[in-house]
Design an enzyme around this catalytic site. Sequence first.
Site, PDB file in Angstrom:
ATOM      1  N   GLY A  39       4.328  -8.783  -6.179  1.00 45.99           N
ATOM      2  CA  GLY A  39       3.333  -9.438  -6.438  1.00 45.99           C
ATOM      3  C   GLY A  39       3.166  -9.414  -8.101  1.00 45.99           C
ATOM      4  N   GLU A  95       1.707  -4.752 -13.304  1.00 52.60           N
ATOM      5  CA  GLU A  95       1.339  -4.425 -12.160  1.00 52.60           C
ATOM      6  C   GLU A  95       0.927  -5.261 -11.853  1.00 52.60           C
ATOM      7  OE1 GLU A  95       2.040  -3.271  -9.103  1.00 52.60           O
ATOM      8  OE2 GLU A  95       2.221  -1.386  -8.885  1.00 52.60           O
ATOM      9  N   ASP A  96       0.516  -6.126 -10.931  1.00 51.36           N
ATOM     10  CA  ASP A  96      -0.698  -7.011 -10.225  1.00 51.36           C
ATOM     11  C   ASP A  96      -2.327  -6.297  -9.629  1.00 51.36           C
ATOM     12  OD1 ASP A  96       0.390  -4.938  -7.646  1.00 51.36           O
ATOM     13  OD2 ASP A  96       0.923  -7.010  -6.007  1.00 51.36           O
ATOM     14  N   ASP A  99      -4.462   0.044  -7.178  1.00 52.94           N
ATOM     15  CA  ASP A  99      -5.712   0.584  -5.470  1.00 52.94           C
ATOM     16  C   ASP A  99      -6.251   2.113  -5.315  1.00 52.94           C
ATOM     17  OD1 ASP A  99      -6.679  -0.837  -3.443  1.00 52.94           O
ATOM     18  OD2 ASP A  99      -5.354  -0.304  -2.188  1.00 52.94           O
ATOM     19  N   LYS A 127      -9.219  -1.877  -8.224  1.00 53.77           N
ATOM     20  CA  LYS A 127     -10.077  -1.032  -7.460  1.00 53.77           C
ATOM     21  C   LYS A 127     -10.133   0.252  -7.946  1.00 53.77           C
ATOM     22  CE  LYS A 127      -8.374  -4.182  -3.620  1.00 53.77           C
ATOM     23  NZ  LYS A 127      -7.686  -4.136  -2.221  1.00 53.77           N
ATOM     24  N   PHE A 148     -10.027  -7.248  -0.430  1.00 54.61           N
ATOM     25  CA  PHE A 148      -8.268  -7.989   0.056  1.00 54.61           C
ATOM     26  C   PHE A 148      -8.452  -8.737  -0.521  1.00 54.61           C
ATOM     27  CE2 PHE A 148      -4.763  -8.595   1.356  1.00 54.61           C
ATOM     28  CZ  PHE A 148      -3.552  -8.111   1.468  1.00 54.61           C
ATOM     29  N   VAL A 149      -7.998  -8.911  -1.819  1.00 58.22           N
ATOM     30  CA  VAL A 149      -7.521 -10.218  -2.200  1.00 58.22           C
ATOM     31  C   VAL A 149      -6.187 -10.553  -2.427  1.00 58.22           C
ATOM     32  CG1 VAL A 149      -9.151  -9.969  -3.779  1.00 58.22           C
ATOM     33  CG2 VAL A 149      -6.991  -9.204  -4.496  1.00 58.22           C
ATOM     34  N   ASP A 155       0.071 -11.807  -1.783  1.00 54.13           N
ATOM     35  CA  ASP A 155       0.092 -11.755  -0.708  1.00 54.13           C
ATOM     36  C   ASP A 155      -0.532 -11.505   0.697  1.00 54.13           C
ATOM     37  OD1 ASP A 155       2.015  -9.246  -0.230  1.00 54.13           O
ATOM     38  OD2 ASP A 155       2.571 -10.384   1.205  1.00 54.13           O
ATOM     39  N   ARG A 161       0.899 -16.094  -2.599  1.00 56.63           N
ATOM     40  CA  ARG A 161       1.468 -16.364  -3.996  1.00 56.63           C
ATOM     41  C   ARG A 161       1.533 -16.860  -4.868  1.00 56.63           C
ATOM     42  NH1 ARG A 161       3.498 -10.808  -3.314  1.00 56.63           N
ATOM     43  NH2 ARG A 161       5.157 -10.280  -1.621  1.00 56.63           N
TER      44      ARG A 161
HETATM   45  P1  5GP Z   1      -1.027   1.492  -4.213  1.00 54.14           P
HETATM   46  O1  5GP Z   1      -0.090   2.322  -4.000  1.00 54.14           O
HETATM   47  O2  5GP Z   1      -2.286   1.188  -5.910  1.00 54.14           O
HETATM   48  O3  5GP Z   1      -2.591   2.425  -3.157  1.00 54.14           O
HETATM   49  O4  5GP Z   1      -1.256   0.006  -3.682  1.00 54.14           O
HETATM   50  C1  5GP Z   1      -1.071  -0.892  -4.942  1.00 54.14           C
HETATM   51  C2  5GP Z   1       0.139  -1.884  -4.353  1.00 54.14           C
HETATM   52  O5  5GP Z   1      -0.639  -2.523  -2.799  1.00 54.14           O
HETATM   53  C3  5GP Z   1      -0.394  -3.187  -5.095  1.00 54.14           C
HETATM   54  O6  5GP Z   1       1.186  -3.229  -5.024  1.00 54.14           O
HETATM   55  C4  5GP Z   1      -0.443  -4.227  -3.612  1.00 54.14           C
HETATM   56  O7  5GP Z   1       1.083  -4.198  -3.201  1.00 54.14           O
HETATM   57  C5  5GP Z   1      -1.267  -3.738  -2.463  1.00 54.14           C
HETATM   58  N1  5GP Z   1      -2.321  -4.652  -2.478  1.00 54.14           N
HETATM   59  C6  5GP Z   1      -3.544  -3.580  -2.785  1.00 54.14           C
HETATM   60  N2  5GP Z   1      -4.775  -3.142  -3.270  1.00 54.14           N
HETATM   61  C7  5GP Z   1      -4.388  -4.688  -2.578  1.00 54.14           C
HETATM   62  C8  5GP Z   1      -4.831  -6.744  -2.318  1.00 54.14           C
HETATM   63  O8  5GP Z   1      -6.124  -6.891  -2.223  1.00 54.14           O
HETATM   64  N3  5GP Z   1      -4.602  -7.956  -1.863  1.00 54.14           N
HETATM   65  C9  5GP Z   1      -3.022  -7.363  -2.011  1.00 54.14           C
HETATM   66  N4  5GP Z   1      -2.319  -8.329  -1.469  1.00 54.14           N
HETATM   67  N5  5GP Z   1      -2.312  -6.481  -2.097  1.00 54.14           N
HETATM   68  C10 5GP Z   1      -2.491  -5.065  -2.039  1.00 54.14           C
END
Ligand code: 5GP
Length: 172
Positions: A39, A95-96, A99, A127, A148-149, A155, A161
Amino acid sequence: MEVLLESEQIQSRIRELAAAIERDYPPGEEIHLVCVLKGGFMFMADLIRAMTGTRVTLDFIAVSSYAHSTRSSGEVRMLKDLDTGLEGRNVIIVEDIVDTGLTLTYLQDILRARAPKTLRTACLLSKPSRRLVDVAVEYVGFTIEDRFVVGYGLDYAEKYRNLAHIAVLDGQ
Ligand code: 5GP
């Protein structure tokens, strides 16, 4: 799909982030960017091109969260490790999106154990309402609601992507 962030907005915010990063490090310091695949690839590509006044090196790491049932445990699987060590380097994780913060916490822990001189994180999106763990992110592009984006590297089932903007995927 509803457009959440236009390409121009993203590019202009990335220029601001690059300027902030360049201000924060002493002149002449090399910065080593660690892109979190998949991402983070587009954010990384634009961020380094905006960092025109800095000596930059880069590397890639790939991780994947386990299935949802175990996700709250913060277990993350390493799919591709870095090619080079981090000792004594100024490292920025790219990082993208943050969450729950579990993936980033895991990454910061394993990279910190490799003795970088400094370790910071740049995330295009955050977020905060979804956070399960308090994780430090020094450079945040945009704070968004719990939707969810996709696009700009992000993706859904490996699709979208390639979009230059960020869109909300309906029904997610
Ligand atoms: P975390 O461990 O912070 O919960 O998750 C991070 C990962 O979840 C991100 O690197 C991404 O791959 C995925 N993710 C979380 N929210 C989104 C979203 O809104 N869209 C997409 N495409 N991936 C997300």
